[in-house]
Design a protein around this motif. Structure first.
Motif: not given
Length: 120
Positions: A28-29, A37-39, A46-47, A68-70
């Motif tokens: 998440v970020t 934002y969720v990977a 990405i949601k 896997t990452s955002v």
């Protein structure tokens, strides 16, 4: 989701593929407007959610494979490491695809199932 003092505020989501559901969320970020934002590794996207947890949009649902990452940079560009496509994809915060780089391998500019990402 935690408050600024790190106490529990609320949570959302459960297993599945609909807008507020996740299938192996990996990372998440937040952007500078506090959107989340969720990977979603299993749903290949990405949601994006409001600061209160309301669903906004799916980013990259057609081209992403096993994100896997955002992370988001100071220019509000969204960088996504993709384990399934062996690359890093870049979007704007509205979900418009900008560019991707990398390919499968171990040489310069190549990745072997990238997992994490950061920007400075």
């Amino acid at each position: 989701v935690l408050n600024n003092d790190l106490t529990y505020s609320y949570s959302f989501g459960k297993n599945g593929s609909s807008t507020k559901q996740f299938n192996c969320p990996y990372d998440v970020t937040f952007d500078n407007e506090r959107y989340l934002y969720v990977a979603d590794f299993g749903n290949n996207c990405i949601k994006k959610f409001t600061p209160t947890g309301q669903y906004i949009a799916k980013i990259g649902s057609r081209q992403l494979k096993k994100p896997t990452s955002v992370v988001i940079d100071v220019n509000n560009l969204v960088y996504v490491s993709e384990r399934g496509n062996f690359c890093v994809s870049i979007f704007d915060t509205n979900g418009c695809f900008i560019h991707c780089f990398g390919k499968r391998g171990s040489g310069k500019g190549e990745f072997n199932r990238p997992y994490g990402i950061t920007v400075d």
